[in-house]
Design an enzyme around this catalytic site. Structure first.
Site, PDB file in Angstrom:
ATOM      1  N   ASP A  69      62.593 143.710  53.767  1.00 41.50           N
ATOM      2  CA  ASP A  69      63.963 143.795  54.650  1.00 41.50           C
ATOM      3  C   ASP A  69      63.109 145.672  54.645  1.00 41.50           C
ATOM      4  O   ASP A  69      62.444 145.962  56.136  1.00 41.50           O
ATOM      5  CB  ASP A  69      65.092 144.065  53.766  1.00 41.50           C
ATOM      6  CG  ASP A  69      65.984 144.512  55.004  1.00 41.50           C
ATOM      7  OD1 ASP A  69      65.951 145.341  55.735  1.00 41.50           O
ATOM      8  OD2 ASP A  69      67.342 144.711  55.086  1.00 41.50           O
TER       9      ASP A  69
ATOM     10  N   LYS B 125      65.025 143.478  38.114  1.00 40.71           N
ATOM     11  CA  LYS B 125      65.345 144.327  38.920  1.00 40.71           C
ATOM     12  C   LYS B 125      67.204 145.185  38.642  1.00 40.71           C
ATOM     13  O   LYS B 125      67.367 143.464  38.332  1.00 40.71           O
ATOM     14  CB  LYS B 125      65.220 144.686  40.380  1.00 40.71           C
ATOM     15  CG  LYS B 125      65.673 143.252  41.315  1.00 40.71           C
ATOM     16  CD  LYS B 125      65.020 143.486  42.315  1.00 40.71           C
ATOM     17  CE  LYS B 125      65.404 142.818  43.507  1.00 40.71           C
ATOM     18  NZ  LYS B 125      64.847 142.434  44.998  1.00 40.71           N
TER      19      LYS B 125
ATOM     20  N   ASP C  50      58.092 136.240  48.016  1.00 43.99           N
ATOM     21  CA  ASP C  50      59.557 136.542  48.142  1.00 43.99           C
ATOM     22  C   ASP C  50      59.653 136.105  49.507  1.00 43.99           C
ATOM     23  O   ASP C  50      59.136 135.482  50.488  1.00 43.99           O
ATOM     24  CB  ASP C  50      59.112 138.487  48.333  1.00 43.99           C
ATOM     25  CG  ASP C  50      61.062 138.616  47.997  1.00 43.99           C
ATOM     26  OD1 ASP C  50      62.300 137.631  48.116  1.00 43.99           O
ATOM     27  OD2 ASP C  50      61.611 139.410  47.772  1.00 43.99           O
TER      28      ASP C  50
ATOM     29  N   ASP D  25      78.711 143.917  81.531  1.00 48.73           N
ATOM     30  CA  ASP D  25      79.283 144.991  80.519  1.00 48.73           C
ATOM     31  C   ASP D  25      79.074 144.330  79.711  1.00 48.73           C
ATOM     32  O   ASP D  25      80.248 144.788  78.066  1.00 48.73           O
ATOM     33  CB  ASP D  25      81.199 144.683  81.263  1.00 48.73           C
ATOM     34  CG  ASP D  25      81.110 142.910  80.859  1.00 48.73           C
ATOM     35  OD1 ASP D  25      79.794 141.792  81.016  1.00 48.73           O
ATOM     36  OD2 ASP D  25      82.209 142.065  80.405  1.00 48.73           O
TER      37      ASP D  25
ATOM     38  N   GLN E 219      74.630 137.053  51.983  1.00 47.67           N
ATOM     39  CA  GLN E 219      76.220 137.742  51.878  1.00 47.67           C
ATOM     40  C   GLN E 219      76.313 135.660  51.292  1.00 47.67           C
ATOM     41  O   GLN E 219      77.289 135.190  52.245  1.00 47.67           O
ATOM     42  CB  GLN E 219      77.055 138.453  52.858  1.00 47.67           C
ATOM     43  CG  GLN E 219      77.136 139.655  52.671  1.00 47.67           C
ATOM     44  CD  GLN E 219      78.183 140.077  53.313  1.00 47.67           C
ATOM     45  OE1 GLN E 219      77.848 139.375  53.821  1.00 47.67           O
ATOM     46  NE2 GLN E 219      78.098 141.514  52.765  1.00 47.67           N
TER      47      GLN E 219
END
Length: 493
Positions: A403, A373, A399, A209, A269
């Site tokens: 992404d 930015k 950086d 499952d 976040q």
């Protein structure tokens, strides 16, 4: 003879013998002597006119009772003296009458000698380790490799390498265990190869499952266990695998569990920028801490305050992936190099990369620039403004992650529009979600360098502008230093 025995005197004599082992015989001994004397006197007076044999036996009985009474009194005095004396022997223990009251010298503990030798050996090893510099683990050259055999001249370079690997494996055998989920198995195998040990045997699969099925096939009781699992795409599956592996190892009585997270998912976040949004980075940290982890090793967290989301009992080592890219860009022929931060939050990272090149390769003319930015929404950049001079310069955009590559490609266009000679990019985590890989292939950048914190794909390998460096030596050195209780501060330089 039995007819002449006084039953009462016999009973009192047997009672006196039984009272020798009684705790309260000191209080009863005087009364027993008085009753025995009266009984014997009455018995002797009543049988005075009996036979001579009876009289003689009575006299012997009186003497026996008197002896018993005197013995009881003597025992009472001896016990009283024993209670007052500190050097008294145990009355329940048999002692030889000719035994002298001398204190024999205690024998030395035979383990003391071995303990002293072990402590001395450990001190010598620590002194030797102080002279060694903590660097990324690499295969030693034959000239640098010490000889451990009785005849070093007869040992070839291959034999010396095998013997060195054997000693290294013996050093870690039994105490260090490394397991991996399905997040980045190739990186875990490479780390295990650098450490000279085998990857732990475990099953991390799925039930019918879709539930995660975890089973450890090795004994980990009392071991120092490291789990290598990035929480990259699919994020939720990899995160659940990590949590269940930690739970399984805790229930298997592992001594310490360290999670090695090359890429920390849900890191973007990290604060509330607007109303009614979660702080996902803190929630994921609470989940892992609740499962019972003891330490976290990460590479280039999206922001440093994520380390504070873990409690004080869970230390976090945030390794700098930029040290891997220093050697790569230091070997390039750069003209007027300028390190560029793609946003205000990454200025510290770009500055640290710049200082690393200056210190390691003595480049004193490296500049620093920043791009401001403004985002219309997540994943979409509205406008970009350059702060700094990049005219006729080779620019390196530094950086933490790439992404969808939209921000990176627009930053390269802004730099080219301001007169940049060549544009390179370096990032620790190459997510390349959606059209990210295609955008890099069609961009104005010369080359994009990423680390293998996230598993590669055939599309990435086909991209000529994409270069992937290995972070395995850095992570292997960090694991080794933590397991050996050594400092890892040299890994940040």
């Amino acid at each position: 003879l039995s007819s002449s025995v006084n039953p009462f005197a016999l009973y009192m004599t047997m009672s006196a013998a039984r009272m020798l082992s009684h705790k309260m015989f000191l209080a009863k001994v005087s009364r027993l002597a008085q009753v025995s004397a009266r009984s014997l006197s009455t018995s002797s007076s009543s049988s005075f006119k009996s036979k001579e044999s009876t009289d003689s036996w009575s006299s012997r009985a009186v003497a026996a009772v008197a002896a018993a009474a005197s013995g009881i009194l003597g025992g009472a005095v001896a016990v009283a003296a024993c209670e007052k004396s500190l050097n008294c022997k145990d009355p329940k223990t048999f002692h030889d009458e000719n035994e002298e009251d001398t204190v024999e010298p205690q024998e030395k503990d035979p383990m003391t000698v071995f303990a002293k030798l072990a402590i001395k050996r450990e001190i010598m090893q620590e002194k030797e380790a102080m002279t060694m510099q903590a660097t990324s683990p690499s295969a030693p050259t034959p000239s640098e490799m010490p000889s451990f055999s009785a005849h070093p001249d007869d040992m070839t370079a291959e034999e010396a390498r095998i013997e060195q690997a054997t000693r290294k494996a013996k050093q870690h055998s039994g105490g260090l265990k490394i397991f991996s989920g399905n997040g980045n198995m190739a990186l875990a195998l490479e780390i295990a190869r650098h450490l000279g040990i085998n990857l732990g045997k475990a099953t991390v699969g799925r039930f019918a499952d879709g539930e995660v099925n975890v089973q450890i096939h090795e004994n980990v009781r009392g071991k120092d266990v490291y789990i290598i699992q990035p929480t990259c795409s699919p994020v939720n599956d990899n995160l659940m695998e990590l949590l269940l592996m930690v739970s399984t190892l805790n229930r298997a009585s592992a001594r310490r569990i360290t999670v090695v997270i090359p890429y920390y998912g849900y890191a973007r976040q990290d604060r509330k920028m607007q109303a009614r949004v979660p702080i996902s980075a803190a929630d994921v940290a609470r989940l892992m801490e609740a499962m019972g982890i003891d330490r976290v090793i990460a590479v280039d967290l999206h922001c440093g305050q994520i380390q504070g989301f873990f409690g004080p009992r869970v230390p976090v080592d945030n390794l700098d992936g930029g040290v891997v890219g220093l050697d790569y860009f230091g070997s390039k022929d750069l003209h007027n190099p300028v390190i560029v931060s793609p946003d205000a939050g990454g200025v510290y990272r770009a500055k640290k990369f710049k200082e690393g090149l200056e210190h390691k390769y003595e480049m004193n003319d490296i500049g620093l620039a920043m791009i401001i930015k403004q985002r219309a929404r997540a994943g979409t950049v509205d406008s970009m403004n350059l702060v700094g001079d990049v005219n006729d310069c080779d620019c390196i955009i530094v950086d933490d992650m790439i992404d969808t590559s939209g921000t990176l490609c627009k930053a390269a266009e802004v730099l080219k529009a301001n007169g940049a000679r060549r544009v390179f990019a370096f990032a620790s985590h190459g997510l390349l979600s959606g059209p990210g890989n295609e955008r890099i292939a069609n961009s104005k950048m010369e080359e994009v360098v990423i680390l293998n914190t996230i598993p590669t794909s055939p599309q990435r390998e086909a991209n000529e502008k994409l270069t992937e460096l290995s972070v395995a030596p850095l992570l292997a050195q960090a694991i080794f230093n933590i397991h050996a209780k050594k400092s890892i501060s040299a890994l940040f330089k």
